[in-house]
Design a protein around this motif. Sequence first.
Motif, PDB file in Angstrom:
ATOM      1  N   LEU A  36     -36.940   7.180   0.935  1.00 54.69           N
ATOM      2  CA  LEU A  36     -35.542   7.596   1.001  1.00 54.69           C
ATOM      3  C   LEU A  36     -34.602   6.417   0.757  1.00 54.69           C
ATOM      4  N   THR A  37     -34.942   5.264   1.283  1.00 61.60           N
ATOM      5  CA  THR A  37     -34.109   4.078   1.073  1.00 61.60           C
ATOM      6  C   THR A  37     -33.967   3.761  -0.406  1.00 61.60           C
ATOM      7  N   LYS A  38     -35.080   3.834  -1.142  1.00 58.98           N
ATOM      8  CA  LYS A  38     -35.044   3.557  -2.580  1.00 58.98           C
ATOM      9  C   LYS A  38     -34.212   4.610  -3.312  1.00 58.98           C
ATOM     10  N   LEU A  39     -34.298   5.864  -2.879  1.00 59.17           N
ATOM     11  CA  LEU A  39     -33.504   6.920  -3.504  1.00 59.17           C
ATOM     12  C   LEU A  39     -32.010   6.682  -3.261  1.00 59.17           C
ATOM     13  N   ILE A  40     -31.662   6.297  -2.051  1.00 54.42           N
ATOM     14  CA  ILE A  40     -30.256   6.050  -1.721  1.00 54.42           C
ATOM     15  C   ILE A  40     -29.706   4.898  -2.557  1.00 54.42           C
ATOM     16  N   GLU A  41     -30.519   3.865  -2.763  1.00 55.53           N
ATOM     17  CA  GLU A  41     -30.086   2.690  -3.529  1.00 55.53           C
ATOM     18  C   GLU A  41     -29.912   3.006  -5.012  1.00 55.53           C
ATOM     19  N   SER A  42     -30.746   3.915  -5.520  1.00 54.50           N
ATOM     20  CA  SER A  42     -30.809   4.106  -6.971  1.00 54.50           C
ATOM     21  C   SER A  42     -30.150   5.383  -7.475  1.00 54.50           C
ATOM     22  N   CYS A  43     -30.135   6.439  -6.670  1.00 56.43           N
ATOM     23  CA  CYS A  43     -29.698   7.759  -7.152  1.00 56.43           C
ATOM     24  C   CYS A  43     -28.255   8.042  -6.777  1.00 56.43           C
ATOM     25  N   ASN A  44     -27.408   8.170  -7.764  1.00 59.78           N
ATOM     26  CA  ASN A  44     -26.045   8.633  -7.487  1.00 59.78           C
ATOM     27  C   ASN A  44     -25.527   9.581  -8.555  1.00 59.78           C
ATOM     28  N   SER A  45     -26.465  10.072  -9.391  1.00 52.34           N
ATOM     29  CA  SER A  45     -26.084  10.976 -10.475  1.00 52.34           C
ATOM     30  C   SER A  45     -26.700  12.372 -10.320  1.00 52.34           C
ATOM     31  N   ILE A  46     -27.157  12.689  -9.109  1.00 55.15           N
ATOM     32  CA  ILE A  46     -27.782  13.992  -8.880  1.00 55.15           C
ATOM     33  C   ILE A  46     -26.738  15.098  -9.020  1.00 55.15           C
ATOM     34  N   LYS A  47     -27.048  16.073  -9.851  1.00 56.43           N
ATOM     35  CA  LYS A  47     -26.167  17.225 -10.038  1.00 56.43           C
ATOM     36  C   LYS A  47     -26.676  18.452  -9.282  1.00 56.43           C
ATOM     37  N   GLU A  48     -28.000  18.526  -9.144  1.00 60.59           N
ATOM     38  CA  GLU A  48     -28.598  19.672  -8.455  1.00 60.59           C
ATOM     39  C   GLU A  48     -29.544  19.158  -7.374  1.00 60.59           C
ATOM     40  N   LEU A  49     -29.268  19.554  -6.128  1.00 63.19           N
ATOM     41  CA  LEU A  49     -30.037  19.052  -4.992  1.00 63.19           C
ATOM     42  C   LEU A  49     -30.637  20.209  -4.202  1.00 63.19           C
ATOM     43  N   LYS A  50     -31.941  20.161  -4.025  1.00 68.96           N
ATOM     44  CA  LYS A  50     -32.647  21.164  -3.233  1.00 68.96           C
ATOM     45  C   LYS A  50     -33.267  20.475  -2.028  1.00 68.96           C
ATOM     46  N   LEU A  51     -32.884  20.927  -0.838  1.00 70.37           N
ATOM     47  CA  LEU A  51     -33.369  20.309   0.389  1.00 70.37           C
ATOM     48  C   LEU A  51     -34.144  21.308   1.224  1.00 70.37           C
ATOM     49  N   ILE A  52     -35.313  20.909   1.680  1.00 72.16           N
ATOM     50  CA  ILE A  52     -36.124  21.732   2.582  1.00 72.16           C
ATOM     51  C   ILE A  52     -36.015  21.118   3.970  1.00 72.16           C
ATOM     52  N   ILE A  53     -35.289  21.780   4.852  1.00 69.57           N
ATOM     53  CA  ILE A  53     -35.082  21.258   6.201  1.00 69.57           C
ATOM     54  C   ILE A  53     -36.282  21.615   7.068  1.00 69.57           C
ATOM     55  N   GLU A  54     -36.916  20.595   7.616  1.00 65.62           N
ATOM     56  CA  GLU A  54     -38.138  20.786   8.392  1.00 65.62           C
ATOM     57  C   GLU A  54     -37.831  21.240   9.822  1.00 65.62           C
ATOM     58  N   LEU A  55     -38.872  21.739  10.476  1.00 68.96           N
ATOM     59  CA  LEU A  55     -38.739  22.169  11.868  1.00 68.96           C
ATOM     60  C   LEU A  55     -38.402  20.993  12.778  1.00 68.96           C
ATOM     61  N   GLU A  56     -38.978  19.827  12.489  1.00 72.23           N
ATOM     62  CA  GLU A  56     -38.755  18.633  13.317  1.00 72.23           C
ATOM     63  C   GLU A  56     -38.931  17.392  12.463  1.00 72.23           C
ATOM     64  N   ASN A  57     -38.603  16.244  13.055  1.00 73.08           N
ATOM     65  CA  ASN A  57     -38.745  14.945  12.385  1.00 73.08           C
ATOM     66  C   ASN A  57     -37.953  14.857  11.084  1.00 73.08           C
ATOM     67  N   ASN A  58     -36.732  15.390  11.093  1.00 77.54           N
ATOM     68  CA  ASN A  58     -35.875  15.272   9.917  1.00 77.54           C
ATOM     69  C   ASN A  58     -35.265  13.874   9.869  1.00 77.54           C
TER      70      ASN A  58
END
Length: 327
Positions: A36-58
């Motif tokens: 996630l740290t690498k994604l935060i540092e590198s990704c800022n052009s996402i146009k479509e985001l799909k998130l799967i929210i887990e039961l725990e440990n999010n």
Amino acid sequence: MCKNFVHQIHLNHGAELCFSEIEFLSCSTGINDSVLTKLIESCNSIKELKLIIELENNNHGIIKLIEAQRKLFNIDIIRHTYANESFCKILENSLIKHASTIQNCKITSQPLTNFLSSFVNLKELDLGSTTLTDTSWNCLENLSLPFLQILKSSSIPIGDLTRLIKNTNGELIEIKIDYTRHDEIGNKNLIQTIYQKCPNIRILTVLIRNCNILELEILLISCQYLNRLYILISNLQDPMFDWDKLFEILTKSSPTSLYKIIFHCHKLPVLETFKLFFDNWKRRHPNMFLKIIYNKSMNPDELIESYKSEGILVKKFIYHQRTENFE
């Protein structure tokens, strides 16, 4: 990227450049910190985001990823029914930053905040529910989406959907509502709201109760741009459904733009009823497309083949539980 995605992507040569060009990302909110740290540092052009929210440990770091995007257009939130409410609220509120750019939104559970009301430019809304259909989606009651063009729903209470449609400004061109329980009054109110508030509707999927067939006629007369109609019929609720009346109304009152009709039902009418419908429609609108989804208790193959030879395109599909798309 699932929550078990633990590859050391930062060691891959050129990873930063590759990630900086990502426009679609699907990932679990339980994603590993290093990834996630690498994604935060590198990704800022996402146009479509799909998130799967887990039961725990999010991972709360996912909020920084959302906030880092410059132009987020589409969001798809899949939430576990019993996911941590505190985390879900924070995530929903983080999406408000992108309220002016988000045009498409898909969610599988009722929101815990009013973040949908911030999406002033929303064009497509897809609502799904994993809970019982009688669970109220009160978040829709005062929701106003003036530019909404496409509304799709699965297992959402009819009353809540009706109120949502009432709060649109006539821009809806597609509505898809599944087999959610329709009592007679709720079904009537829904159909009335559609023909009163959606004059530009082009694609419609809706269940018709037997007592409201005449309301369908008003809809056909009022909605002159309608070109694809998907009629759901529940023989469990209406065992004596009046197919003759339905076919009469379709042939008499359908707009000239209507070229594709799909029937989704548990039980078909007698073949003579279908023959009369085909004959009447052939004289009125010969270039139609008819698709039938039904159970195995009846076989109209011979009749269907005879009308194919006369220019009426007919497709036969065996009934199953999920509704089909128009494509």
